[in-house]
Design a protein around this motif. Structure first.
Motif, PDB file in Angstrom:
ATOM      1  N   GLU A 205       2.408  -6.245  39.653  1.00 56.75           N
ATOM      2  CA  GLU A 205       3.269  -6.273  38.476  1.00 56.75           C
ATOM      3  C   GLU A 205       3.018  -7.541  37.669  1.00 56.75           C
ATOM      4  O   GLU A 205       2.452  -8.513  38.162  1.00 56.75           O
ATOM      5  CB  GLU A 205       4.747  -6.212  38.878  1.00 56.75           C
ATOM      6  CG  GLU A 205       5.170  -4.913  39.528  1.00 56.75           C
ATOM      7  CD  GLU A 205       6.639  -4.889  39.888  1.00 56.75           C
ATOM      8  OE1 GLU A 205       7.217  -3.799  39.883  1.00 56.75           O
ATOM      9  OE2 GLU A 205       7.199  -5.979  40.180  1.00 56.75           O
ATOM     10  N   VAL A 206       3.495  -7.522  36.420  1.00 58.99           N
ATOM     11  CA  VAL A 206       3.375  -8.678  35.547  1.00 58.99           C
ATOM     12  C   VAL A 206       4.703  -8.888  34.840  1.00 58.99           C
ATOM     13  O   VAL A 206       5.377  -7.921  34.464  1.00 58.99           O
ATOM     14  CB  VAL A 206       2.232  -8.478  34.529  1.00 58.99           C
ATOM     15  CG1 VAL A 206       2.452  -7.248  33.680  1.00 58.99           C
ATOM     16  CG2 VAL A 206       2.048  -9.712  33.660  1.00 58.99           C
ATOM     17  N   LEU A 207       5.116 -10.146  34.715  1.00 60.63           N
ATOM     18  CA  LEU A 207       6.349 -10.484  34.014  1.00 60.63           C
ATOM     19  C   LEU A 207       6.040 -10.637  32.531  1.00 60.63           C
ATOM     20  O   LEU A 207       5.095 -11.342  32.149  1.00 60.63           O
ATOM     21  CB  LEU A 207       6.938 -11.781  34.565  1.00 60.63           C
ATOM     22  CG  LEU A 207       8.212 -12.290  33.883  1.00 60.63           C
ATOM     23  CD1 LEU A 207       9.373 -11.327  34.112  1.00 60.63           C
ATOM     24  CD2 LEU A 207       8.565 -13.689  34.380  1.00 60.63           C
ATOM     25  N   LEU A 208       6.852 -10.018  31.683  1.00 63.81           N
ATOM     26  CA  LEU A 208       6.660 -10.076  30.245  1.00 63.81           C
ATOM     27  C   LEU A 208       7.872 -10.691  29.563  1.00 63.81           C
ATOM     28  O   LEU A 208       9.010 -10.379  29.909  1.00 63.81           O
ATOM     29  CB  LEU A 208       6.446  -8.671  29.672  1.00 63.81           C
ATOM     30  CG  LEU A 208       5.287  -7.853  30.232  1.00 63.81           C
ATOM     31  CD1 LEU A 208       5.281  -6.469  29.609  1.00 63.81           C
ATOM     32  CD2 LEU A 208       3.959  -8.571  29.997  1.00 63.81           C
ATOM     33  N   THR A 209       7.617 -11.560  28.605  1.00 58.22           N
ATOM     34  CA  THR A 209       8.655 -12.021  27.696  1.00 58.22           C
ATOM     35  C   THR A 209       8.639 -11.074  26.506  1.00 58.22           C
ATOM     36  O   THR A 209       7.610 -10.919  25.835  1.00 58.22           O
ATOM     37  CB  THR A 209       8.393 -13.461  27.242  1.00 58.22           C
ATOM     38  OG1 THR A 209       8.420 -14.315  28.391  1.00 58.22           O
ATOM     39  CG2 THR A 209       9.459 -13.917  26.256  1.00 58.22           C
ATOM     40  N   VAL A 210       9.770 -10.433  26.245  1.00 60.69           N
ATOM     41  CA  VAL A 210       9.817  -9.322  25.295  1.00 60.69           C
ATOM     42  C   VAL A 210       9.849  -9.833  23.855  1.00 60.69           C
ATOM     43  O   VAL A 210      10.706 -10.639  23.485  1.00 60.69           O
ATOM     44  CB  VAL A 210      11.035  -8.420  25.577  1.00 60.69           C
ATOM     45  CG1 VAL A 210      11.134  -7.305  24.532  1.00 60.69           C
ATOM     46  CG2 VAL A 210      10.929  -7.816  26.982  1.00 60.69           C
TER      47      VAL A 210
END
Length: 304
Positions: free
Chosen positions: A29-34
């Motif tokens: 998984e990858v963390l995204l800043t929206v």
């Protein structure tokens, strides 16, 4: 982080801004800043409990975002819980996008673009020269379906809309005419996300071997009786379509998305950016969507 959550089913009033712990990316998984979260009509069905599958409560809606990875890469991603300042996505569901592509335009190609593509290619199996009628043609899916129908070889593309402003929009996108029921032309393909009376009228307008593709129930009309004998007399078919399981098929995402992005890059497909709302005003976005005050793709902007 700020997120939009609902703890009971209902109308837009159940969408509440809340503070939640930021998610943590797991393996793969990858963390995204929206940067922007897409709003889809299906979200309103999730909120009121009429979606095809029930979600456990409380729930953060949102199935697509444009965001940035930890290294600053700008991406388009399919997610769960996109109405938030941060979200995790599977690495396989993330696609880098150009810096100069608007967030709304990029998001329109995800759920709505894939829906329009599969409605015409997979469900209706559109053939060269056929007449296509698109209901709700000024909306996110409809505005793309009008253009794609032409791109995929339709002979005539007819649009159904609710206001003069929307009529001007769809004619500018390439629709040959705007229709109301009953009308004189027979349709080979009708794309319907409304249901109810409009579904019934559309069914009666089909040409021999025509296909009515039902992919929603915006009218919230409940069960629509369908007499097989009527289909026999019409020599026609009704096809149901739901995007979620369709995307599980091999190549159902990457191939169509590549084609959609290519058409945009060539100027042959023009996504309609309908407007943006601060993330905290998700309720107002849903209210406007349900009242048919929107066109094209609407998005939620964290920090706005």
């Amino acid at each position: 982080m700020l997120a939009i959550q609902f703890g009971r089913f209902g109308g837009p009033e159940v969408l509440i801004p809340v503070e939640l712990a930021a998610p943590v990316a797991g393996p793969g998984e990858v963390l995204l800043t929206v940067e922007a979260a897409g709003v889809n009509f299906a979200d309103t069905h999730q909120v009121d409990g009429s979606y095809l599958t029930a979600d456990a409560l409380p729930f953060v809606p949102g199935s697509e975002v444009v965001g940035r990875t930890a290294d600053g890469t700008r991406v388009l991603a399919r997610v769960s819980g996109g109405y938030a300042e941060q979200v995790v996505a599977k690495e396989s569901a993330v696609q880098p996008i150009p810096e100069d592509l608007g967030a709304a335009e990029a998001l329109s190609l995800m759920m709505q673009g894939l829906t329009a593509w599969h409605l015409l290619r997979s469900a209706a199996r559109l053939r060269e020269g056929e007449t296509v009628v698109v209901h709700s043609a000024a909306g996110g899916v409809g505005s793309l379906a009008v253009q794609l129908a032409r791109e995929f070889g339709a002979g005539r593309v007819l649009a159904q809309v609710s206001t003069p402003a929307k009529e001007r929009l769809v004619l500018g996108l390439g629709a040959d005419a705007v229709i109301t029921y009953p009308h004189g032309e027979k349709a080979d393909v009708v794309l319907d996300a409304v249901g109810g009376e409009l579904f019934d009228q559309a069914l009666g307008s089909l040409a021999s071997f025509g296909r009515l593709v039902s992919y929603g129930n915006a009218a919230r009309s409940g069960f629509t009786p369908l007499d097989p004998a009527r289909l026999n007399r019409l020599n026609a078919a009704v096809v149901g379509f739901w995007l979620r399981p369709a995307l599980a098929a091999p190549g159902a995402v990457s191939g169509p998305l590549k084609e959609l992005f290519g058409l945009v890059a060539e100027g042959r497909l023009k996504p309609v950016a309908g407007g943006s709302y601060p993330l905290a005003e998700a309720r107002r976005a849903h209210e406007d969507l349900l009242a048919r005050r929107t066109v094209g793709k609407i998005v939620l902007i964290p920090g706005a």
